[in-house]
Design an enzyme around this catalytic site. Sequence first.
Site, PDB file in Angstrom:
ATOM      1  N   GLU A 162      -3.834  -9.734   4.262  1.00 28.85           N
ATOM      2  CA  GLU A 162      -4.297  -8.512   3.600  1.00 28.85           C
ATOM      3  C   GLU A 162      -4.497  -8.715   2.106  1.00 28.85           C
ATOM      4  O   GLU A 162      -4.830  -7.767   1.400  1.00 28.85           O
ATOM      5  CB  GLU A 162      -3.319  -7.359   3.852  1.00 28.85           C
ATOM      6  N   ASP A 174       6.901   5.266  18.211  1.00 28.10           N
ATOM      7  CA  ASP A 174       5.794   4.911  17.317  1.00 28.10           C
ATOM      8  C   ASP A 174       5.778   3.391  17.166  1.00 28.10           C
ATOM      9  O   ASP A 174       6.784   2.804  16.766  1.00 28.10           O
ATOM     10  CB  ASP A 174       5.994   5.582  15.955  1.00 28.10           C
ATOM     11  N   GLY A 203       1.785  -1.455   3.855  1.00 32.79           N
ATOM     12  CA  GLY A 203       1.181  -2.759   3.627  1.00 32.79           C
ATOM     13  C   GLY A 203       2.011  -3.799   4.359  1.00 32.79           C
ATOM     14  O   GLY A 203       3.250  -3.747   4.338  1.00 32.79           O
ATOM     15  N   ALA A 211       4.242  -0.827  12.596  1.00 31.07           N
ATOM     16  CA  ALA A 211       5.111  -1.804  11.906  1.00 31.07           C
ATOM     17  C   ALA A 211       5.999  -2.615  12.837  1.00 31.07           C
ATOM     18  O   ALA A 211       6.804  -3.418  12.364  1.00 31.07           O
ATOM     19  CB  ALA A 211       5.967  -1.134  10.834  1.00 31.07           C
ATOM     20  N   ALA A 212       5.851  -2.454  14.146  1.00 29.93           N
ATOM     21  CA  ALA A 212       6.646  -3.266  15.068  1.00 29.93           C
ATOM     22  C   ALA A 212       6.340  -4.748  14.878  1.00 29.93           C
ATOM     23  O   ALA A 212       7.239  -5.593  14.931  1.00 29.93           O
ATOM     24  CB  ALA A 212       6.388  -2.843  16.506  1.00 29.93           C
ATOM     25  N   GLY A 213       5.075  -5.064  14.670  1.00 32.58           N
ATOM     26  CA  GLY A 213       4.703  -6.452  14.435  1.00 32.58           C
ATOM     27  C   GLY A 213       5.289  -7.014  13.160  1.00 32.58           C
ATOM     28  O   GLY A 213       5.654  -8.194  13.085  1.00 32.58           O
ATOM     29  N   ASP A 214       5.405  -6.172  12.142  1.00 34.76           N
ATOM     30  CA  ASP A 214       6.012  -6.613  10.881  1.00 34.76           C
ATOM     31  C   ASP A 214       7.500  -6.871  11.060  1.00 34.76           C
ATOM     32  O   ASP A 214       8.045  -7.858  10.533  1.00 34.76           O
ATOM     33  CB  ASP A 214       5.785  -5.566   9.790  1.00 34.76           C
ATOM     34  N   ASN A 263       0.833  -1.197   0.000  1.00 34.11           N
ATOM     35  CA  ASN A 263       0.000   0.000   0.000  1.00 34.11           C
ATOM     36  C   ASN A 263       0.866   1.245   0.000  1.00 34.11           C
ATOM     37  O   ASN A 263       2.012   1.212   0.473  1.00 34.11           O
ATOM     38  CB  ASN A 263      -0.885   0.067   1.262  1.00 34.11           C
ATOM     39  N   ASN A 314      -1.473 -11.473  17.388  1.00 30.93           N
ATOM     40  CA  ASN A 314      -1.591 -10.686  18.604  1.00 30.93           C
ATOM     41  C   ASN A 314      -2.839 -11.138  19.364  1.00 30.93           C
ATOM     42  O   ASN A 314      -3.492 -12.110  18.977  1.00 30.93           O
ATOM     43  CB  ASN A 314      -1.604  -9.182  18.301  1.00 30.93           C
TER      44      ASN A 314
END
Length: 299
Positions: free
Chosen positions: A140, A239, A41, A242-245, A13, A184
Amino acid sequence: MQQTRVAVVGSANMDLVGTAAALPRPGETVLGSDFVMLPGGKGANQAVAAVRAGASCVFLGAIGSDAFGVTLRARITAAGVDTAHLRVVYGASGVALVMVGGAGENAILVTPGANEAFTGLTEDELAAVREADVLVAQLEVPVETVTAAALAARSAGTRVVLNAAPARPVPAELLAAVDLLVVNETEAHALTGRAADEPAALLELVPRAVLTLGGHGAWYVERDRPAVHVPAVKVDVVDTTAAGDAFTAALAVAWGEGRELVEAVHWAAAAGAACVRRLGASVALPRRVEIDELFSRPA
């Protein structure tokens, strides 16, 4: 150490992010302060994160024929990701419109665009999956596409890591092909119907799973083994986008390098912590040296 080969199947994205002192109410116009346009994305983020964590990575997804698509390809390629199989679909690319208020609250509208058209994997795309050490996928893009990629990976002995995000129904056929599930609390509840403090419930679906808890760390569970809690790495948070990515990609890279999974989860936790120290999504994804620094920091 042999470089891990990662294939990522997922979304791309363009994130259009504007900030203001307060978010507009319905029908209201407010003056903003800052604007930034960044590739995003979950698929694109995890592909870039895998490269920065030390892997080689091929990204399978779709962008539109618009100007955003041109920019997305250029930026993902510039990050070192192999985009030879990145499709161009006539029409709009996926776009996320993000408004951020002064207190950190946000409102987000995502239009999937080309991501919805990413169906019917070609033989070349399936071959790219089979040639990888690890497949990383999210939800996604159409679940049928993720399932096809996972089945191809399973047939070739490629490990399958599924980040079941966003929360949505996952077919049994896909779960049966998953080696490691990453979710999560919200996603875990959607899959199991159980409370988030029951990570072992995930083992009714897959042989191994990681339940991430943000600042409270993560649980690693595996059939016939005790659950292991991995604490979060303490840093100053700027921030969490995107930590999970960053976590999922680092986990896949470490596992592909041959690390024991508990150690891999610890390394992934360091990657997530390194990510939250900077503002933004893809621009905050950490490089291997940053992950190693936090991983080796005394507890």
